[in-house]
Design an enzyme around this catalytic site. Sequence first.
Site, PDB file in Angstrom:
ATOM      1  N   ASP A  35     -75.331 -73.871   5.839  1.00 43.93           N
ATOM      2  CA  ASP A  35     -76.278 -75.093   6.708  1.00 43.93           C
ATOM      3  C   ASP A  35     -77.698 -74.703   6.354  1.00 43.93           C
ATOM      4  OD1 ASP A  35     -75.284 -77.059   9.259  1.00 43.93           O
ATOM      5  OD2 ASP A  35     -77.462 -76.480   8.958  1.00 43.93           O
ATOM      6  N   ILE A  36     -78.569 -75.731   6.217  1.00 44.53           N
ATOM      7  CA  ILE A  36     -79.939 -75.537   6.041  1.00 44.53           C
ATOM      8  C   ILE A  36     -80.517 -75.207   7.336  1.00 44.53           C
ATOM      9  CG2 ILE A  36     -80.687 -77.784   6.518  1.00 44.53           C
ATOM     10  CD1 ILE A  36     -81.886 -77.845   3.718  1.00 44.53           C
ATOM     11  N   ASN A  93     -68.136 -82.397  14.226  1.00 39.89           N
ATOM     12  CA  ASN A  93     -68.822 -83.587  15.070  1.00 39.89           C
ATOM     13  C   ASN A  93     -68.216 -84.973  14.331  1.00 39.89           C
ATOM     14  OD1 ASN A  93     -70.154 -81.732  16.847  1.00 39.89           O
ATOM     15  ND2 ASN A  93     -71.426 -81.678  15.196  1.00 39.89           N
ATOM     16  N   VAL A 102     -74.324 -86.330   9.693  1.00 41.14           N
ATOM     17  CA  VAL A 102     -74.053 -86.497   8.424  1.00 41.14           C
ATOM     18  C   VAL A 102     -72.507 -87.227   7.973  1.00 41.14           C
ATOM     19  CG1 VAL A 102     -73.730 -85.686   5.977  1.00 41.14           C
ATOM     20  CG2 VAL A 102     -75.644 -84.641   7.269  1.00 41.14           C
ATOM     21  N   HIS A 106     -67.141 -82.679   7.562  1.00 45.30           N
ATOM     22  CA  HIS A 106     -67.334 -81.422   7.482  1.00 45.30           C
ATOM     23  C   HIS A 106     -67.042 -80.470   8.740  1.00 45.30           C
ATOM     24  CE1 HIS A 106     -71.034 -83.433   9.131  1.00 45.30           C
ATOM     25  NE2 HIS A 106     -71.159 -82.431   9.584  1.00 45.30           N
TER      26      HIS A 106
HETATM   27  P1  AMP Z   1     -73.467 -82.719  12.003  1.00 51.34           P
HETATM   28  O1  AMP Z   1     -74.244 -83.156  13.045  1.00 51.34           O
HETATM   29  O2  AMP Z   1     -72.293 -82.116  12.402  1.00 51.34           O
HETATM   30  O3  AMP Z   1     -73.372 -83.937  11.220  1.00 51.34           O
HETATM   31  O4  AMP Z   1     -74.175 -81.728  11.057  1.00 51.34           O
HETATM   32  C1  AMP Z   1     -74.784 -81.753   9.983  1.00 51.34           C
HETATM   33  C2  AMP Z   1     -75.439 -80.423   9.578  1.00 51.34           C
HETATM   34  O5  AMP Z   1     -75.793 -80.727   8.309  1.00 51.34           O
HETATM   35  C3  AMP Z   1     -76.658 -80.095  10.352  1.00 51.34           C
HETATM   36  O6  AMP Z   1     -76.115 -78.641  10.925  1.00 51.34           O
HETATM   37  C4  AMP Z   1     -77.539 -79.881   9.229  1.00 51.34           C
HETATM   38  O7  AMP Z   1     -78.445 -78.828   9.407  1.00 51.34           O
HETATM   39  C5  AMP Z   1     -76.946 -79.667   8.080  1.00 51.34           C
HETATM   40  N1  AMP Z   1     -77.748 -80.119   6.782  1.00 51.34           N
HETATM   41  C6  AMP Z   1     -78.450 -81.296   6.529  1.00 51.34           C
HETATM   42  N2  AMP Z   1     -78.795 -81.516   5.426  1.00 51.34           N
HETATM   43  C7  AMP Z   1     -78.421 -80.283   4.865  1.00 51.34           C
HETATM   44  C8  AMP Z   1     -78.644 -79.880   3.417  1.00 51.34           C
HETATM   45  N3  AMP Z   1     -79.434 -80.562   2.348  1.00 51.34           N
HETATM   46  N4  AMP Z   1     -77.940 -78.770   3.205  1.00 51.34           N
HETATM   47  C9  AMP Z   1     -77.174 -78.001   3.958  1.00 51.34           C
HETATM   48  N5  AMP Z   1     -77.041 -78.375   5.514  1.00 51.34           N
HETATM   49  C10 AMP Z   1     -77.611 -79.550   5.686  1.00 51.34           C
END
Ligand code: AMP
Length: 120
Positions: A35-36, A93, A102, A106
Amino acid sequence: MNNLYDVNNIFAKILRSEVPCNKILENEYALAFSDINPQAPIHTLVIPKNPYINFHDFTKNASTKEHESFWTLVNAVIEHYKVEVEGFRIITNSGNNGNQDVPHFHIHLLAGVNLGRMMN
Ligand code: AMP
């Protein structure tokens, strides 16, 4: 593909190699990457390679082989970090009430510290 799936979401771009990621592991149907914006010392995302929007979409529509590959990869990440015994948390989520950012299914695998109670 679910016709509500957004092909331009960030994880779709990662899967098309349009955006880089810190890959941890992958298999035929799933990819694990960092995760970023990590919320724990270990914060890995595991995603299916095929386009599913959320848990319900994946669970309802993915093939047996995709399910098997997905959960096998989750367990491989757990073994990669050797957190089988000390423990971890898996979160997914979904939708507005789940605060899913996103729209590509995931799971978050969080580990490496005591994560506290689930809800504040
Ligand atoms: P969610 O709120 O469950 O959809 O989580 C989305 C997750 O994706 C968040 O924890 C972000 O930090 C992560 N995220 C968003 N963009 C990226 C990326 N380019 N690479 C890795 N993680 C990401």
